[in-house]
Design an enzyme around this catalytic site. Structure first.
Site, short mmCIF file in Angstrom:
data_model
loop_
_atom_site.label_atom_id
_atom_site.label_comp_id
_atom_site.label_asym_id
_atom_site.label_seq_id
_atom_site.Cartn_x
_atom_site.Cartn_y
_atom_site.Cartn_z
N ARG A 125 53.47 42.71 52.85
CA ARG A 125 53.47 41.33 52.39
C ARG A 125 52.11 40.72 52.66
O ARG A 125 51.65 40.71 53.79
CB ARG A 125 54.56 40.53 53.12
N THR B 113 49.38 35.02 50.27
CA THR B 113 50.06 34.69 49.02
C THR B 113 51.58 34.90 49.13
O THR B 113 52.33 34.46 48.25
CB THR B 113 49.56 35.60 47.88
N ASP C 101 60.07 38.16 62.97
CA ASP C 101 59.53 39.31 62.20
C ASP C 101 60.32 40.56 62.58
O ASP C 101 60.20 41.07 63.69
CB ASP C 101 58.05 39.49 62.51
N ASP D 35 58.32 43.71 63.71
CA ASP D 35 57.78 43.57 65.06
C ASP D 35 58.87 43.77 66.10
O ASP D 35 58.67 44.42 67.13
CB ASP D 35 57.14 42.18 65.26
N1 U5P Z 1 60.25 39.25 56.99
C1 U5P Z 1 60.70 39.21 58.29
N2 U5P Z 1 61.26 38.06 58.76
C2 U5P Z 1 61.42 36.95 57.99
C3 U5P Z 1 60.98 37.01 56.67
C4 U5P Z 1 60.39 38.16 56.20
O1 U5P Z 1 60.60 40.18 59.03
O2 U5P Z 1 61.97 35.94 58.48
C5 U5P Z 1 59.63 40.50 56.45
C6 U5P Z 1 60.57 41.65 56.40
O3 U5P Z 1 59.96 42.72 57.05
C7 U5P Z 1 60.81 41.99 54.95
C8 U5P Z 1 59.83 41.15 54.19
O4 U5P Z 1 60.51 43.34 54.68
O5 U5P Z 1 59.20 40.27 55.14
C9 U5P Z 1 60.63 40.40 53.13
O6 U5P Z 1 59.91 39.39 52.66
P1 U5P Z 1 60.09 38.89 51.16
O7 U5P Z 1 59.30 39.83 50.30
O8 U5P Z 1 61.56 38.87 50.84
O9 U5P Z 1 59.49 37.51 51.20
#
Ligand code: U5P
Length: 208
Positions: free
Chosen positions: A103, A107, A199, A202
């Protein structure tokens, strides 16, 4: 789009422990895997079953048989790996297709850095595995890849999903199925889920 929120008491109990910031990576991985197994159990309820004859002590008997070659498990790197063992406990012989998406923190858009899919994707149901559905960007990119490879049925397993992500999936892929332990409140300004888990990568892997 079919959305199943698995309200089973054991799933909710384990999710409550995951939400505790004091839960260390060892316990976090264990609980995430246990919930993953229960989501996989729900997601495979309607799986096609064949019969096979086996020799039993009382003579030949027709028994149920699920064909592993009809399924592929698709963890999204990195966090999806922490979720994979529980799904593999339910479907040990299913081929694993790996998709690496990063990610972009500025952006919030996903960037593909790895793609290694199983063969005969057109014959398989894909079970997409990622602990979090936030904006839905990663899942959308992964589902586009799976459909481009010929997959006709996609089921997604998430620990926690944000309403924003579910709406994005529904708009783009109304034919898929989603299994979650919880649909949370909303995203914050950094596209993290509230209350969420923080996260997930993490917390699974002990990185700051
Ligand atoms: N992600 C998290 N915690 C959150 C939001 C996103 O760990 O509260 C990470 C996850 O690892 C997941 C990715 O793979 O971001 C999903 O983000 P999205 O593409 O749905 O925005």
């Amino acid at each position: 789009m079919k959305i199943v929120e698995v309200r089973h008491p054991l799933v909710q109990h384990k999710l409550g422990k995951l939400r505790d910031v004091g839960t260390d990576p060892v316990l976090f991985r264990q609980l995430a895997s246990e919930i993953a197994a229960m989501l996989a159990y729900e997601a495979t309820r309607e799986m096609p079953v064949e019969t096979r004859s086996v020799p039993t002590w009382a003579g030949p008997l027709d028994v149920a048989h699920v064909r592993a070659e009809k399924v592929t498990l698709v963890p999204i790197l990195r966090a999806g790996l922490g979720f994979l063992p529980g799904v593999q406990a339910m479907l040990p012989a299913a081929a694993v297709s790996v998709i690496g998406l990063r990610r972009n923190e500025a952006t919030h858009q996903p960037e593909t850095y790895y793609e290694r899919l199983a063969d005969n994707m057109g014959e398989r149901t894909a079970i997409l595995i990622d602990p979090m559905l936030a904006t839905g960007g990663s899942a959308l990119a992964a589902i586009d890849m799976l459909k481009a490879a010929g997959c006709r049925q996609v089921k997604c397993l998430f620990l926690v999903a944000a309403p924003e992500g579910l709406r994005a999936l529904e708009a783009a892929h109304p034919d898929i199925e989603v299994y979650v332990a919880a649909v949370d409140e909303r995203l914050n300004e950094d596209a993290y889920i509230l209350p969420g888990l923080g996260d997930a990568g993490d917390r699974l892997f002990g990185t700051p």
